[in-house]
Scaffold this motif. Structure first.
Motif, mmCIF file in Angstrom:
data_model
loop_
_atom_site.group_PDB
_atom_site.id
_atom_site.type_symbol
_atom_site.label_atom_id
_atom_site.label_comp_id
_atom_site.label_asym_id
_atom_site.label_seq_id
_atom_site.Cartn_x
_atom_site.Cartn_y
_atom_site.Cartn_z
ATOM 1 N N GLN A 1 -1.472 -16.805 -41.084
ATOM 2 C CA GLN A 1 -1.614 -18.411 -39.717
ATOM 3 C C GLN A 1 -1.157 -17.345 -38.868
ATOM 4 N N SER A 2 -0.174 -16.496 -38.589
ATOM 5 C CA SER A 2 0.048 -15.667 -37.771
ATOM 6 C C SER A 2 -0.728 -14.186 -37.313
ATOM 7 N N ALA A 3 -1.425 -13.604 -38.951
ATOM 8 C CA ALA A 3 -2.031 -13.095 -38.664
ATOM 9 C C ALA A 3 -3.093 -13.182 -37.802
ATOM 10 N N ALA A 4 -4.301 -14.793 -38.518
ATOM 11 C CA ALA A 4 -5.222 -15.259 -37.776
ATOM 12 C C ALA A 4 -5.063 -15.548 -36.232
ATOM 13 N N HIS A 5 -3.723 -15.912 -36.086
ATOM 14 C CA HIS A 5 -3.913 -16.111 -34.439
ATOM 15 C C HIS A 5 -4.154 -14.599 -33.699
ATOM 16 N N ARG A 6 -3.347 -13.720 -34.633
ATOM 17 C CA ARG A 6 -3.279 -12.447 -33.963
ATOM 18 C C ARG A 6 -4.951 -11.802 -33.840
ATOM 19 N N LEU A 7 -5.922 -12.106 -35.019
ATOM 20 C CA LEU A 7 -7.259 -11.879 -34.952
ATOM 21 C C LEU A 7 -8.261 -12.303 -34.285
ATOM 22 N N PHE A 8 -7.920 -14.191 -34.606
ATOM 23 C CA PHE A 8 -8.689 -14.572 -33.926
ATOM 24 C C PHE A 8 -8.629 -14.352 -32.114
ATOM 25 N N GLU A 9 -7.078 -14.374 -31.747
ATOM 26 C CA GLU A 9 -7.396 -13.789 -29.919
ATOM 27 C C GLU A 9 -8.425 -13.199 -29.401
ATOM 28 N N THR A 10 -8.121 -11.795 -30.047
ATOM 29 C CA THR A 10 -9.200 -10.481 -30.302
ATOM 30 C C THR A 10 -10.814 -11.688 -30.631
ATOM 31 N N ILE A 11 -11.149 -12.078 -31.495
ATOM 32 C CA ILE A 11 -11.732 -11.703 -31.510
ATOM 33 C C ILE A 11 -13.080 -13.322 -30.579
ATOM 34 N N ASN A 12 -11.904 -13.887 -30.065
ATOM 35 C CA ASN A 12 -12.196 -14.641 -28.734
ATOM 36 C C ASN A 12 -12.316 -15.053 -27.814
ATOM 37 N N ARG A 13 -11.770 -13.621 -27.487
ATOM 38 C CA ARG A 13 -11.201 -12.467 -25.732
ATOM 39 C C ARG A 13 -12.582 -12.336 -25.652
ATOM 40 N N LYS A 14 -13.117 -12.692 -24.095
ATOM 41 C CA LYS A 14 -14.238 -12.724 -23.941
ATOM 42 C C LYS A 14 -13.875 -11.980 -22.736
ATOM 43 N N SER A 15 -14.651 -10.416 -23.252
ATOM 44 C CA SER A 15 -14.400 -9.280 -22.059
ATOM 45 C C SER A 15 -15.436 -9.350 -20.353
ATOM 46 N N LYS A 16 -14.905 -9.012 -20.158
ATOM 47 C CA LYS A 16 -15.093 -9.121 -18.288
ATOM 48 C C LYS A 16 -16.929 -8.430 -18.386
ATOM 49 N N ILE A 17 -16.102 -7.251 -18.938
ATOM 50 C CA ILE A 17 -17.571 -6.219 -19.527
ATOM 51 C C ILE A 17 -18.253 -6.432 -20.811
ATOM 52 N N ASP A 18 -18.616 -7.605 -20.738
ATOM 53 C CA ASP A 18 -19.577 -7.202 -21.949
ATOM 54 C C ASP A 18 -20.449 -6.692 -22.791
ATOM 55 N N ILE A 19 -20.516 -6.076 -23.659
ATOM 56 C CA ILE A 19 -21.612 -4.872 -23.599
ATOM 57 C C ILE A 19 -22.600 -5.616 -24.188
ATOM 58 N N THR A 20 -22.348 -6.900 -25.220
ATOM 59 C CA THR A 20 -23.259 -7.722 -26.105
ATOM 60 C C THR A 20 -24.448 -8.661 -25.060
ATOM 61 N N ASN A 21 -23.869 -8.625 -23.784
ATOM 62 C CA ASN A 21 -24.710 -9.424 -22.566
ATOM 63 C C ASN A 21 -25.821 -8.871 -22.245
ATOM 64 N N THR A 22 -27.212 -9.942 -22.710
ATOM 65 C CA THR A 22 -27.942 -9.634 -23.022
ATOM 66 C C THR A 22 -28.653 -10.168 -21.540
ATOM 67 N N SER A 23 -27.731 -10.901 -20.523
ATOM 68 C CA SER A 23 -28.662 -11.101 -20.049
ATOM 69 C C SER A 23 -28.659 -9.428 -18.265
ATOM 70 N N GLY A 24 -28.918 -9.810 -17.116
ATOM 71 C CA GLY A 24 -29.411 -8.932 -15.796
ATOM 72 C C GLY A 24 -30.363 -8.540 -15.601
ATOM 73 N N ILE A 25 -30.297 -7.546 -14.689
ATOM 74 C CA ILE A 25 -31.693 -6.769 -14.482
ATOM 75 C C ILE A 25 -32.213 -5.355 -15.182
ATOM 76 N N VAL A 26 -33.152 -5.590 -15.501
ATOM 77 C CA VAL A 26 -34.194 -4.449 -16.574
ATOM 78 C C VAL A 26 -35.002 -3.761 -15.852
ATOM 79 N N LEU A 27 -35.421 -2.624 -14.888
ATOM 80 C CA LEU A 27 -36.322 -1.786 -14.621
ATOM 81 C C LEU A 27 -37.586 -1.358 -15.137
ATOM 82 N N ASP A 28 -38.553 -0.888 -14.681
ATOM 83 C CA ASP A 28 -39.359 0.246 -15.721
ATOM 84 C C ASP A 28 -38.763 1.330 -15.591
ATOM 85 N N ASP A 29 -38.584 1.785 -14.558
ATOM 86 C CA ASP A 29 -37.248 3.017 -14.470
ATOM 87 C C ASP A 29 -36.795 2.976 -13.077
#
Length: 588
Positions: free
Chosen positions: A335-363
């Protein structure tokens, strides 16, 4: 990255003590929250495993009933009758043995599979979560050594807690409940007296479990710090050896592991005292039980088999509580180890590379602009690095950024690459704030070559194609030619399949730098960032690498951070940065 991005770590011993205190106060997730990543197949396995554990757990209570029946058979009738009755009764042992074997097999198999499946899933989610964190996360909250330690140690603890230990606990809990039920059914008066022995047992167990959980958290924190020392030392082994730092690294590692050792010794002492106390209560309970049982045989008409049944049932139920201690401790550690792991898993990054939203230009054309930017590093919030800096780089031109150390040159590179976001002001590409753009797409348009490029411990080909996974061999060779690396690569025994060693140790500095440039070229970037890309090279290597850079900078928006005149000689414009501001700007 430049000197501005370095963390201020302080004294190693103070850091270790801080981590130890942090580990000592570690919190735990609720028990059922550990199973949050279980799928339907896992739930089915756990259901079957739980039923099997309960069946397996009832074998001991039923055994006490069979045992009492056999005891009664010994004193019934003549010798021939005794043999017949005993022969009939002992068959129940065989039935219990067969049932227990099947139930035990299903219990261990199902819970082990369920734990392994969930642990693999948690490992994958944890790695994914770590990789999508912003750079400031590694500056402030976690070092690479801690991340690796949690991956290798904490996931094992969680796997143990999610697997066989839960099945074992369900088995022992069933044994405890079943034994108490049979004890009260067969002789409630004797069972009631024997209950007086249970509170000391439970108290010993509770104290042991609590102390073990706290000590385990401190031990894991020490091991995490020790793993960090090993990772840093081996990762920079040449520097360590050159400064005779082996003894210092070993001493620090021994200090941290000694703390873990002391915690383990303390845990062993606590467990030993607790277990000794539990067994002491057991033997005292035998004395009380048989003495009072004799009185009940005389006064209340109890039989010998009945007394034996109640005594063994209650004591076996009590022993089940003590035997469950390792399982409960393992679950608490999980349970203690899970808290440490889940804390990181649930952390929302301010700059998230997996975020698919945002502007995409042709070039993009590649116009880069920093408009009135203020910035402080999260690791050093008291120090203002950029103080209203403004800078414009036109498309297809080369801007050289010069200035004294600590003035904020490398920080500009980090903001354009969006490793960090500014406190105030805007970073624009083609007039669009990069915060509004899809992060993965805009980084695909930018290439970075650092002062000390990192090569992965694989082949030259794989290192170059890291910039573009689907690149053809012709594209790879073309990039190597532009980087002025094709000649030396083709002279190697295995050419592009040559292994570079750890961190590119099998290659010279100039060769590594040219491979890094080839990797950057392969992306076909619109913006090229050079963070003192030639400052660590000798004169000849610098000349070769600079020729390669001059060849690829044509038509590409380029930002160069440099100290040497030879590096900025071909720049279209030079900006002087001082105390976080552009104080002077002019053309060459």
């Amino acid at each position: 990255m430049g000197e501005e991005t370095m963390r201020d770590r302080g004294d190693s011993n103070e850091e270790a003590e801080g981590s130890e205190k942090k580990g000592a106060g570690a919190t735990k997730v609720p028990f059922f929250s550990m199973f949050r990543y279980a799928e339907r197949g896992d739930l089915a396995l756990m259901a079957v495993g739980t039923v099997a554990a309960m069946v397996n757990g009832m074998s001991d209570p039923l055994m006490t009933v069979v045992f009492s029946t056999v005891i009664e058979s010994f004193g019934a009738g003549d010798n021939s009758t005794v043999l017949q009755r005993v022969s009939k009764d002992v068959m129940y042992y065989i039935y219990l043995g067969i049932g227990s074997a099947v139930a035990s097999f299903l219990q261990v198999l199902c819970w082990t599979l369920a734990g392994e499946r969930q642990a693999i899933r948690i490992r994958s989610l944890y790695l994914e979560a770590v990789l999508k964190q912003d750079v400031s996360f590694f500056d402030v909250e976690m070092t690479t050594g801690e991340a690796i330690s949690r991956m290798s140690v904490d996931t094992v603890l969680v796997q143990d807690a999610l697997g066989e230990k839960v099945g074992k606990y369900a088995q022992l809990l069933t044994t405890c409940v079943g034994c108490f039920a049979i004890g009260f059914i067969r002789g409630w008066m004797l069972a009631l007296v024997m209950l007086a022995c249970i509170p000391p047992n439970i108290l010993s167990f509770a104290i042991v479990a609590r102390f073990r959980a706290q000590i385990s958290a401190r031990r894991q924190a020490s091991y995490g710090e020790a793993g960090n020392v090993v990772e840093q030392t081996i990762g920079a082994i040449r520097t360590v050896v050159s400064f005779n730092g082996e003894k210092r690294a070993i001493a620090l590692y021994k200090t941290l592991t000694k703390r873990a050792y002391k915690a383990t010794v303390l845990e062993g002492a606590v467990t030993g005292l607790g277990t000794g106390g539990i067994f002491s209560v057991f033997f005292c309970s035998y004395s009380l039980a048989f003495w009072y049982g004799a009185k009940l045989i005389i006064d209340k008409g109890y039989t010998g088999g009945q007394v034996i049944n109640v005594v063994f049932a209650i004591l076996m139920g009590s022993m089940a509580i003590g035997t469950a201690s390792p399982s409960i401790s393992a679950i608490a550690e999980g349970q203690s180890a899970a808290h440490r792991l889940f804390e990181t898993i649930n952390r929302k990054s301010k700059i998230d590379i997996t975020n698919t939203s945002g502007i995409v230009l042709d070039d993009i054309k590649g116009n880069v602009e920093l408009n009135n930017v203020f910035f402080r590093y999260p690791a050093r919030p008291e120090q203002l690095i950029l103080n209203g800096l403004s800078l414009q780089v036109a498309s297809g031109t080369t801007m050289a950024i010069v200035g004294e150390s600590g003035s904020g040159k490398s920080t500009i590179i980090s903001l354009v690459e969006r490793f960090y976001d500014p406190e105030a002001g805007d970073v624009l590409i083609d007039g669009i704030n990069i915060k509004t753009m899809k992060l993965q797409w805009i980084r695909g348009m930018i290439s970075l070559v650092s002062q000390e490029p990192l090569l992965f411990m694989t082949s030259i080909k794989d290192n170059i194609t890291y910039g573009k996974e689907d690149a053809t061999l012709e594209e790879i060779k073309r990039a190597a030619e532009l980087a002025n690396a094709a000649n030396f690569i083709e002279k190697l025994p295995n050419a592009y399949e040559t292994m570079v060693g750890q961190n590119g140790a099998q290659l010279s500095g100039g060769q590594k730098q040219r491979i890094a440039i080839a990797r950057a070229i392969l992306k076909n970037p619109r913006v090229l960032l050079l963070d003192e890309a030639t400052s660590a090279l000798d004169v000849e290597s610098e000349r070769v690498v600079q020729e390669a850079l001059n060849r690829i900078m044509v038509g590409i928006t380029t930002l160069i951070v440099a100290h040497r005149l030879s590096t900025v000689r071909n720049a279209d414009c030079i900006a002087v940065v001082h105390q976080g501001k552009v104080v002077e700007r002019g053309k060459r």
